[in-house]
Design an enzyme around this catalytic site. Structure first.
Site, short mmCIF file in Angstrom:
data_model
loop_
_atom_site.label_atom_id
_atom_site.label_comp_id
_atom_site.label_asym_id
_atom_site.label_seq_id
_atom_site.Cartn_x
_atom_site.Cartn_y
_atom_site.Cartn_z
N ASP A 333 0.86 -1.18 0.00
CA ASP A 333 0.00 0.00 0.00
C ASP A 333 0.90 1.24 0.00
O ASP A 333 2.12 1.12 0.08
CB ASP A 333 -0.98 -0.01 1.18
CG ASP A 333 -0.28 0.02 2.53
OD1 ASP A 333 0.95 -0.12 2.56
OD2 ASP A 333 -0.98 0.17 3.54
N ASP A 641 -1.53 -1.92 6.61
CA ASP A 641 -1.63 -1.49 8.00
C ASP A 641 -3.06 -1.27 8.47
O ASP A 641 -3.31 -1.12 9.66
CB ASP A 641 -0.82 -0.21 8.23
CG ASP A 641 -1.25 0.92 7.31
OD1 ASP A 641 -2.20 0.73 6.52
OD2 ASP A 641 -0.64 2.01 7.38
N ASP A 645 -6.81 -3.71 4.61
CA ASP A 645 -5.80 -4.61 4.06
C ASP A 645 -5.97 -6.06 4.53
O ASP A 645 -5.33 -6.97 3.99
CB ASP A 645 -4.39 -4.13 4.49
CG ASP A 645 -4.07 -2.76 3.96
OD1 ASP A 645 -4.28 -2.53 2.76
OD2 ASP A 645 -3.62 -1.91 4.75
#
Length: 904
Positions: A333, A641, A645
């Protein structure tokens, strides 16, 4: 009563507020208690199902469900049947140690659903029967009228009805780094979660403003609920080491079964009785099975786990160590992983054409201001009036706080305000001193609807008004700037171009004002016609080491892709700067994926494989992207995080959670990067490759020595000689002497060139060409030397079998001691690898020799293993016979490396 099916199908973001109220049969007065009871029966409580924690017994059982363990158990049972319980004790001891180590490492896993549940356990302000009540969020039902204010958590998915300066942080769900400014207007088109500005989602936090909304989804029907289902029901891809070990142990099992059947038939034809054949089959199985492998494998991974911890990577499952080293794709990400997740001022543009660059990153005052295109540091603001003016405005029209306390920067407030205070410190001015020198007499706070903030302050005897805000809003307050050599259109075009490059841009303006009353509540009407002062550009900076880490990944043959909920333009700019995306690659958006149709379809697959950057994607789409990559044959490591996710982290071959992330991400991830640093992930890849190399070294040693024992036994049968070693002696070699020294290979330091190799193909087994050749050659050499010595002792020296076996057993121990040096590297010369890299090698070889010599003098061990003391001359003679194996393998490496060089 409301039909739940209709509720699920509704596109709530596309409905007007009154349509929402009508559809849900509710109002701003809230539901009646009787209606709430009916809906709780129909929809259930606003909770997520708690996932039962896996217990210790299940973990132990999981450790035992292993093909190699099955083979060992079978061999142990066979040993008991033929009256050799000592052999069985050896084997069961190995199984016990392996199970204990593995179970200890994996005990506290599988808690993700429980952490997701915590997101919904909050108290809510709700209208019921015309009055405001504070209720546990679990009691909410679709149709409830919920009140929101700054600091509160959203208790369920809401369609907003009122929004007054309402900004909500949804980064945990969408990956969007900035709080979302909410509206109540209907959105008539299909949009992804991040663009549903008129909705609030369960678990999000209200950063500022007030609002209210109608509950549309509760529990598992919320966006967080859907993630909980994906996490609890989703499959985790098997680690590559497990896949390779399953294939390896299956092949070994087939080989042993086939070999034993063939030889048993041959021996029966030669007239050997069935009990003797059975005894022989057990001996041969003991020779072929690498009994020490499970423990050595566990130790190699445990050692790598400790090494990773020193490099800020915490591993939750042992097999995850090697998985990261096997990955061919890292799906990262953006926010907080590749960037620092802290807005930072990077550029300033003034109307006279001057521009400045600012160094440093994050919420602090550490950095410098430079004139663009030069290395000239700005030391004195009095030499740059325009720069001084815009910095003063940025400090005065500011509601944030940034202070240094005991070498640590403390801050709170809006991200942009804090970043502007950091700019002041970098310019060498104290925000507190500026506020004292230019005392405020009134402020207009920032509101999302107005898109600006302003401050009235005294400068000398005059009163000034300074403003900051959205470019188009601030320009509307400014006089026509054409007389100063530029137009509003030029400023807007410049701001748009900067936004395309990933910057957030604020405009600043100032002029004298007529307001004079101290501490007055300033109004918009008090703002005079202003003069445009300049633009300040912010960006969430890249981590300093991220680019070099991505370059290292490329060198190692690992593809890095970015999957983010952020704006596509921001994603594109950062990905190009960091080296992830090529200029000819498109940014694939969530909307494009939606239009591609079925995630299992060819069109969707082509879209996913066509790029390295994805923007504005939903959690479900992130999961689908990862799924496509895995099905395409990639071994995928996913970093993340946030709650958004979690499904992809679990689906991936290896989920890598950030240390500062949510508990949900950390509990789903197989490993955690403590410092949120992308370079730590790359360090983890390196350690993973080292771990796999060490596992291969152990397998090379065990399988080659096992093969030599089989070869030695076969030569004895063909020659009509007795078995050179008994079953219990073979067990001593495999489980004790070799079983001790092979642990030294499990702690070998990695070879520097490891990160210059391409990743192993997912389909590649443990045995590649070079390893197979080395095992075959070394097995033949060791087995040949041992049989030759056995033949010499029996035929030429006419020594009795027990005495000859005693010397052959010592020879095999010494051959293993010498051969372990060959196993330190497949290609590099043994003499070029420093002993200083692994002192354990020498310590354990000496320990093995000392142990073997000592058992020759212990009566009970003499009886069990049929051994006796040897003279120094005999020991030196046997040692000399062991030396050729290292010389032969050195010649092999030399020839193989030259052939490989000529081929390339």
């Amino acid at each position: 009563m409301i039909d739940k099916a209709i509720l699920i199908e509704k596109k709530w973001h596309s409905l007007e507020s009154d349509e929402v109220l009508t559809t849900l049969k509710t109002s701003s007065e809230g539901l009646s208690n009787s209606e709430v009871q009916e809906r709780q029966v129909a929809f259930g409580r606003n909770t997520l199902p708690e996932k039962h924690r896996i217990n210790l017994w299940k973990i132990i059982f999981g450790q035992l469900v292993n093909p190699l363990i099955f083979i060992l158990i079978a061999a142990a049972i066979a040993s008991v049947v033929i009256g050799e319980p000592k052999d069985a004790i050896f084997i069961f001891l190995v199984i016990l140690i392996n199970t204990a180590i593995g179970a200890f490492q994996e005990y506290n896993a599988e808690k993700s659903a429980a952490n997701l549940q915590k997101l919904l356990r909050i108290t809510s302000r709700v209208m019921r029967e015309g009055s405001e009540q504070s209720l546990d969020s679990e009691e909410l039902v679709p149709g409830d009228f919920v009140l929101l204010e700054s600091g509160s958590k959203v208790p369920a998915d809401l369609r907003l009805i009122n929004a007054n300066g309402l900004e909500i942080d949804e980064s945990f769900l969408t990956g969007e780094s900035q709080a979302v400014i909410k509206t109540i207007d209907a959105i008539k088109k299909d949009v992804v979660v991040a663009d549903k500005k008129n909705m609030a989602f369960a678990g999000a936090t209200v950063m500022s403003g007030r609002g209210s909304g109608i509950v549309i989804y509760t529990g598992l029907d919320t966006e967080v609920g859907k993630i909980a289902q994906n996490v609890s029901q989703g499959e985790s891809a098997k680690p590559p080491l497990i896949l390779r070990m399953e294939k390896f142990t299956k092949n070994i099992a087939y080989f042993i079964v086939v070999l034993c059947v063939i030889l048993a038939v041959l021996l029966r034809f030669q007239g050997m009785d069935m009990s003797a054949i059975f005894f022989f089959v057990v001996a041969l199985s003991v020779s072929a099975i690498p009994e020490g492998l499970p423990v050595s494998l566990t130790i190699a991974l445990a050692v790598a786990t400790k090494r990773m911890a020193k490099r800020n990577v915490i591993v939750r499952k042992l097999t995850s160590v090697e998985s990261l080293g096997s990955c061919t794709v890292i799906a990262s990400d953006k926010t907080g992983t590749l960037t620092v997740n802290q807005q930072t001022v990077k550029k300033i543009y003034l109307p006279d054409g001057k521009s400045f660059d600012i160094s440093g990153e994050g919420y602090n005052g550490e950095g410098e201001i430079y004139t663009t295109g030069t290395s000239e540091k700005i030391r004195d603001l009095s030499d740059f009036n325009g720069l001084k003016q815009i910095i003063e405005i940025s400090i005065l029209a500011n509601e944030g706080v940034l202070e240094k306390k005991k070498d640590k920067w403390d801050y709170h407030g809006d991200a942009m305000d804090v970043a502007l205070l950091g700019l002041g410190y970098k310019a060498g001015v104290s925000p507190m001193e500026i506020s004292k020198a230019l005392p405020s007499i009134g402020k207009i706070p920032y509101e999302s609807e107005k898109k600006f903030s302003a401050s009235f302050y005294k400068r000398g005897s005059n009163t000034y008004c300074g403003m900051k805000g959205a470019v188009e809003t601030v320009l509307d307050f400014c006089s026509n700037p054409e007389e100063r050599g530029f137009s509003k259109e030029q400023v807007l075009d410049q701001a748009e171009e900067l936004a395309k490059n990933g910057y957030r841009v604020l405009a600043f303006a100032e002029n004298t004002a007529s307001l004079s009353q101290q501490e007055v509540h300033a109004r918009e009407e008090d703002i005079p016609e202003l003069e445009f002062v300049g633009l300040i550009c912010f960006i969430d900076p890249l981590r300093a080491e991220a680019k070099s880490s991505i370059d290292k990944c490329k060198k190692a043959g690992i593809k890095v892709i970015m999957i983010t909920g952020d704006h596509p333009a921001t994603a594109a700019n950062i990905s190009r700067e960091i080296g992830i995306q090529n200029d000819d690659q498109p940014v694939i958006t969530g909307k494009m994926l939606l239009q591609a149709g079925n995630p299992d379809g060819e069109k969707f697959k082509e879209l996913v494989l066509s790029t390295s950057v994805f923007g504005r994607v939903s959690p479900q789409q992130k999961l689908e992207i990862v799924d496509v990559l895995i099905k395409s044959g990639e071994f995928v490591a996913v970093t993340g995080d946030g709650v958004n996710d979690a499904p992809a982290l679990k689906r991936a071959n290896i989920g890598v959670a950030m240390g500062s992330g949510t508990d949900v991400a950390k509990d789903v991830g197989a490993m955690i990067v403590v410092d949120d640093n992308f370079s730590s992930i790359v360090a983890g890849v390196e350690e993973g490759r080292f771990a796999y190399d060490n596992v291969r070294k152990v397998i090379y040693l065990l399988v080659s020595t096992g093969a030599s024992e089989v070869f030695m036994v076969l030569l004895a049968i063909i020659s009509g000689l007795p078995l050179p070693l008994l079953a219990v002696q073979l067990l001593w070699l495999n489980l004790v002497t070799n079983g001790i020294q092979d642990k030294a290979l499990a702690v070998e330091a990695g070879e520097p060139e490891t990160m210059e190799r391409k990743p192993r193909k997912p389909s590649e087994g443990i045995f590649n060409k070079i390893m197979s050749l080395q095992i075959l050659l070394s097995g033949l050499v060791i087995g040949g030397i041992a049989f030759g010595y056995w033949y010499h002792l029996i035929k030429n020296v006419q020594m009795d079998e027990q005495s000859a076996r005693n010397l052959v057993l010592l020879l095999m121990v010494l051959l293993q001691n010498v051969h372990i040096f060959n196993c330190r590297s497949e290609r590099k010369s043994t003499f070029k690898i420093s002993i200083a890299k692994n002192y354990w090698l020498i310590i354990l070889i000496i320990a093995v020799q000392a142990l073997h010599i000592s058992i020759m003098y212990i009566p009970s061990m003499q009886e069990i293993l049929r051994v006796a003391p040897v003279s120094l001359n005999e020991w030196l003679t046997v040692f000399a016979l062991a030396i050729p194996v290292i010389l032969v393998m050195e010649v092999f490496k030399l020839i193989y490396n030259r052939m490989a060089t000529n081929t390339h």
